[in-house]
Write an enzyme that holds these catalytic residues in place. Structure first.
Site, PDB file in Angstrom:
ATOM      1  N   CYS A 265       0.935   4.537  -4.907  1.00 32.11           N
ATOM      2  CA  CYS A 265       1.593   4.763  -6.200  1.00 32.11           C
ATOM      3  C   CYS A 265       1.949   6.238  -6.307  1.00 32.11           C
ATOM      4  CB  CYS A 265       0.670   4.395  -7.359  1.00 32.11           C
ATOM      5  SG  CYS A 265       0.477   2.630  -7.618  1.00 32.11           S
TER       6      CYS A 265
ATOM      7  N   GLU B   8       4.705   2.791  -0.023  1.00 32.21           N
ATOM      8  CA  GLU B   8       4.518   1.347  -0.133  1.00 32.21           C
ATOM      9  C   GLU B   8       5.658   0.744  -0.941  1.00 32.21           C
ATOM     10  OE1 GLU B   8       1.345  -1.410  -2.476  1.00 32.21           O
ATOM     11  OE2 GLU B   8       0.465  -0.057  -0.994  1.00 32.21           O
TER      12      GLU B   8
END
Length: 495
Positions: free
Chosen positions: A351, A385
C-alpha cells in the site's frame, strides 16, 4: 426537481446535479445507495456511475431529476462465487461494470505516431548495411499496445504524463538490443492477486462498505474528509469529528479525550527506527509485528483514502515505512508505504498513500523513489502490488517515465556511434521491474522496430517536456542519507 409523489428507494438510478472541475453544473447518472430522514426532509446517499467512489455524497431532494428515474430491476437472488447471495440483487455488480465500460472515459493521450524525419546520426549497429552509412529518413511504424485507460477524476496526485510530453518533432535514437525486446503487456494482471492480505476482496462489498462512514478526521493541525469506508468502531461513526493523535494515531471520540491523551502520550515520532533523514524529511521503518497497535491504527487511517487495498488486522507479515516532516513540535506524518517482509512476486510496495493535505507537492514521487532506493540496497528489482488505484497509476507512470528518461538522456555516444542499452540494463540501474520498464516505454511511444532491431526514439518535445518536469521536482532521495540494512526474513522462524 424532486417529485414527492414518487418514492425513491435504494437501487434507483437517476441524474443528480453536481459541480464539475470547472465549477459548472452537470447531471451525471447516479445510483441511490441509502436514504435517511432528518427533521423536515430526506437525504439520499448517491454513487455517480463511471465516477470514483470518493465522490459519493449525501444530496438533498432538489438535486434529483425525477423525470428520468429508473427503478431497480427485480431479479432472483443468485449465489456468488463464494456461495453467498449478492448484497443487493436489485443493483447487481454486473450492471455497474457494464455501465462503467460503456460510459465516457478519458484515456491519457500519448505522443502520436512520429511522422517527422529523423536526424542523420552516424550509427554503428549489428546490421552490416549500417556500418558504412548514416541513418536514413524513415517513417517509424510503432508497435505499441494501448495504454491503460484511467478515468478523468478530480484531485489527482500527479498530472497525467501525456500533458508533459506533447507531439513528436525531430528525434534522437538509441539502439535497444533485441534480446530484451519481446512484446509485453502493461505489467498489470487482468485479475488482482487474492492471496495477500492487502488486496481488497470485492466479493464482500455490501451497502455498508460502499458508503463513507466517517464525516471528518482531525489529525494534528489538519482536518481530513475521508474518501472511502474504513472499519473504525461503529460507535465512532456517528461523531461529527473523529480525533486522532498525530504521533501514535490512536483514535478518540472528543477533543477533551485527545487533550487528556496528549498529556500521557510520550511519542513525538512514529515508533521504530529512523533510517533516513535529510533536511526536515525523515523515514521510519516500523515492524508490523513489534508495533502492532500503531500499524493497525495506520491501516485504519489509510483505508479512509484507499479503496483497492485493505489490511484489516493482519500486520505481522508487513513492514511500514512512514515519511514525516519535522518541526519544533515533532515528526508529523506525511504519508507511508507498506511492503511484505517476504514477497514471492517481487512486490516492493503493498500500500502507498500520501495524505490529502500533502498531495500535489512531490511527496508521492518521493515515497515511490524511496521504495526503489530500498530495492537497490536489497539488490532486487521491485514492482508495486496490483491493482493500482487511478491516482497510484498516474504517480507510478510519472515516476517510471522520468526515471527512465533520465537514464536515456545521460547516455553518451561512443566515438560518434549511437549509444546502446538493454531493457535489463535499465532495470538493473533503476531496480524497476522489467515489465514496468517495457510498459513505460510503450506508454511513452518510444519503442520502434527498424531494419531488424528495436530502437528508442526521443523527440525534442519529449526531452523538453522531461526537462520542464524535472525542474519542478525539488524533492529527491539522497542515498547517502539512507542508513538501512536489509534483513533476510526467510531465515527467521518467526517474524
Amino acid at each position: 426537481m424532486a417529485d414527492s409523489s414518487v418514492d425513491v428507494v435504494e437501487g434507483c438510478r437517476l441524474p443528480v446535479l453536481r459541480k464539475n472541475q470547472e465549477n459548472e453544473d452537470e447531471w451525471p447518472l447516479a445510483e441511490i445507495l441509502s436514504v435517511k430522514e432528518i427533521p423536515g426532509r430526506k437525504l439520499y446517499y448517491v454513487h455517480y456511475i463511471d465516477f470514483n467512489k470518493r465522490l459519493d455524497e449525501w444530496v438533498t431532494p432538489d438535486r434529483l431529476d425525477m423525470k428520468k428515474l429508473q427503478f431497480p430491476k427485480k431479479e432472483a437472488k443468485t449465489p456468488t462465487k463464494n456461495g453467498l447471495p449478492g448484497s443487493r440483487p436489485s443493483s447487481p455488480e454486473s450492471e455497474v461494470v457494464r455501465a462503467a465500460g460503456a460510459g465516457p472515459q478519458h484515456t491519457p493521450s500519448r505522443p502520436p505516431q512520429p511522422q517527422a524525419q529523423q536526424k542523420s546520426i552516424p550509427t554503428k549497429t549489428s546490421l552490416p548495411d549500417f556500418q558504412k552509412r548514416k541513418a536514413e529518413s524513415v517513417s517509424l511504424a510503432t508497435q505499441v499496445s494501448p495504454a491503460t485507460p484511467v478515468p478523468c477524476l478530480p484531485g489527482s496526485i500527479e498530472a497525467s504524463q501525456a500533458s508533459v510530453y506533447p507531439a513528436v518533432r525531430d528525434t534522437n535514437t538509441f539502439n535497444l538490443k533485441s534480446n530484451d525486446s519481446q512484446d509485453s503487456s502493461d505489467g498489470i494482471p487482468s485479475t488482482p492477486r487474492m492471496t495477500g492480505s492487502l488486496v481488497s476482496d470485492r466479493s464482500h462489498d455490501d451497502i455498508v462498505t460502499r458508503m463513507k462512514n466517517i464525516d471528518c478526521i482531525e489529525l494534528g493541525r489538519h482536518r481530513l474528509k475521508p474518501w472511502y469506508f474504513s472499519p473504525y468502531p461503529q460507535e465512532l461513526t456517528t461523531l461529527p469529528i473523529l480525533y486522532l493523535c498525530e504521533f501514535c494515531l490512536k483514535y478518540l471520540k472528543s477533543l477533551k479525550c485527545l487533550q487528556r491523551h496528549l498529556t500521557k502520550c510520550n511519542l513525538r515520532h512514529p515508533p521504530g527506527n529512523e533510517i533516513y533523514r535529510k533536511g526536515t524529511i525523515s523515514f521510519f521503518e516500523i515492524d508490523g509485528r513489534k508495533n502492532k497497535t500503531y500499524s493497525q491504527n495506520l491501516c485504519l487511517l489509510a483505508k479512509c483514502f484507499l479503496d483497492h487495498k485493505t489490511l484489516y488486522y493482519d500486520t505481522d507479515p508487513f513492514l511500514f515505512y512512514v515519511m514525516t516532516e519535522y518541526d519544533s513540535k515533532g515528526f508529523h506524518i506525511v504519508g507511508y508505504f507498506s511492503k511484505e517482509k517476504e514477497s514471492t512476486e517481487d512486490y516492493n510496495v503493498a500500500c502507498i498513500l500520501t495524505l490529502p493535505p500533502y498531495q500535489r507537492r512531490g511527496y508521492g514521487k518521493l515515497l515511490i523513489e524511496f521504495s526503489y532506493e530500498l530495492s537497490k540496497v536489497e539488490g532486487k528489482t521491485g514492482t508495486p502490488e496490483k491493482p493500482l488505484s487511478d491516482l497510484g497509476l498516474l504517480s507510478y507512470r510519472s515516476y517510471w517515465s522520468q526515471t527512465i528518461l533520465e537514464i536515456l538522456m545521460d547516455l553518451k555516444p561512443d566515438n560518434g556511434e549511437r549509444p546502446q542499452i538493454t531493457i535489463n540494463d535499465i532495470s538493473e540501474i533503476t531496480s524497476v521491474k522489467k515489465e514496468d520498464v517495457i510498459s513505460t516505454l510503450q506508454y511513452l511511444n518510444l519503442i520502434n522496430y527498424y531494419k531488424g532491431q528495436y530502437i528508442l526514439t526521443l523527440s525534442e518535445d519529449i526531452v523538453e517536456g522531461h526537462e520542464r518536469a524535472m525542474q519542478k521536482r525539488h524533492l529527491r532521495i539522497d542515498s547517502k542519507c539512507l542508513h538501512f540494512t536489509p534483513k533476510d526474513w526467510s531465515k527467521r522462524g518467526k517474524w
